[in-house]
Design an enzyme around this catalytic site. Structure first.
Site, PDB file in Angstrom:
ATOM      1  CG  MET A  45      -1.832  -1.193   1.341  1.00 31.11           C
ATOM      2  SD  MET A  45      -2.891  -1.407  -0.092  1.00 31.11           S
ATOM      3  CE  MET A  45      -3.948   0.018   0.069  1.00 31.11           C
ATOM      4  CE  LYS A  71       3.788   3.915   4.796  1.00 28.98           C
ATOM      5  NZ  LYS A  71       3.514   3.348   6.150  1.00 28.98           N
ATOM      6  CG  ASP A 100       2.905  -4.734   9.565  1.00 27.98           C
ATOM      7  OD1 ASP A 100       3.037  -5.972   9.723  1.00 27.98           O
ATOM      8  OD2 ASP A 100       3.185  -4.154   8.501  1.00 27.98           O
TER       9      ASP A 100
END
Length: 343
Positions: free
Chosen positions: A34, A52, A146
């Site tokens: 993603m 990012k 995560d």
């Protein structure tokens, strides 16, 4: 045919050298399902950053954009030595971006691939810093979701007592938003399967104890060389996280004291209620258990000093073991032993 300029197409991109939101992109340093992370130059402050860029379809979802803005502000407000600082987050030309501190060094994934299983002292040093970062985020209402070796950056430390300085990156700025906006399809699972907590798989609410589970998976891999559960396909792996008992740590690392098995088992409990309440509590228990002296299978050896001191002394009759001899208190006046009945 022109190049696809999307950083999420999976093909070579012509973004290198381009300017996005005041940042000039220099090179790609990481890619996920993603988002793509670039090394970039902040043209306003003349500093190197990690930029990012999120997938364009995320910016088109209003619910996600609002959640992204909120969580970005919360993450930027966390001032912690082991969390990669967030400098800025925003949207430009239909793409959401996050600018973070650029950390020079390798991530734990590269370190494990190069070195293999690590000594227990190194593992507890590294994950102790990660645990501190996670607990700080939990105090601000953020859950990472995560935790994995690829999100743990290991930079050079300050001295021999602190050989590593660890940063936790890729905080769940988007993870919660994805789960709220329907992006958690089979192809876009929130979390990495080797480290995902059972409650994430079943879609139950998550809190900081979800990160305790993932951190325990990282610990197991750092010590053994592989995650606690390995299966032939994804569905079997998801089943194992939810229902199978984890292997004993000491089966692969007999040099580690046996009490560490119970610590890992508790951190990897299927129910969050059965785990440690915080990541630091888990690491503290691991450090204590793993360094405990291993138990022996026989009692200490006792020596008869009367015989050993004089080889010509005739063998005395066998003395009763020390635990069989009654011990009486001595009289403070005479120094003689007295039984409890005589006092």
């Amino acid at each position: 045919m022109p190049h696809d300029t999307s950083p999420h197409s999976g093909r070579p991109s012509d973004l290198i050298g381009r300017q996005i939101a005041g940042y000039r992109i220099e090179s790609e340093i990481g890619r996920g399902g993603m988002a793509v992370v670039y090394r970039a130059k902040d043209l306003r402050l003349d500093r190197t950053v990690a930029l990012k860029l999120l997938a364009p379809e995320l910016a088109r979802n209003d619910t996600f954009r609002k959640r992204f803005t909120h969580e970005s502000r919360v993450a930027a407000a966390i001032d912690h030595p082991h969390i990669v600082p967030v400098f800025e987050a925003g949207e430009t030309d239909g793409v959401l971006y996050i600018a973070m501190r650029y950390v020079s060094g390798r991530d734990l994934r590269h370190l494990l691939d190069r070195e293999g299983p690590l000594p227990i002292a190194a593992v507890t040093r590294i994950v102790g810093q990660v645990a501190s970062a996670l607990d700080a985020a939990h105090d601000h209402g953020l859950v990472h979701r995560d935790v994995k070796p690829g999100n743990i950056l290991v930079a050079q430390g300050t001295d021999s007592d602190h050989p590593e300085h660890v940063y936790l990156t890729d905080f769940g700025l988007t993870k919660k938003s994805l789960s709220l906006t329907g992006f958690t399809t089979v192809g876009q699972f929130v979390g990495t399967l080797d480290y995902v907590a059972p409650e994430q798989i079943s879609g139950r609410p998550v809190d900081g104890r979800c990160d305790v589970y993932s951190l325990a998976c990282v610990v197991h891999e750092a010590l053994v060389g592989r995650p606690p559960f390995q299966r032939d396909d994804d569905m079997a792996l998801l089943w194992a996280h939810q229902y199978d008992l984890p292997p004993r740590l000491t089966e692969a690392r007999p040099d580690i004291a046996a009490p560490a098995d119970a610590v890992l088992a508790r951190a990897l409990a299927k129910s969050p209620d059965d785990r440690y309440d915080s990541c630091l509590a888990f690491v503290a228990a691991l450090r204590t258990a793993a360094t405990r002296a291993p138990a022996t299978d026989h009692p200490p050896t006792e020596m008869d000093f009367g015989v050993a001191g004089n080889p010509h002394h005739p063998d005395p009759p066998p003395a009763p073991p020390r635990w069989a001899l009654p011990v009486f208190p001595r009289s403070p006046a005479t120094g003689e032993a007295r039984s409890p009945q005589s006092s």
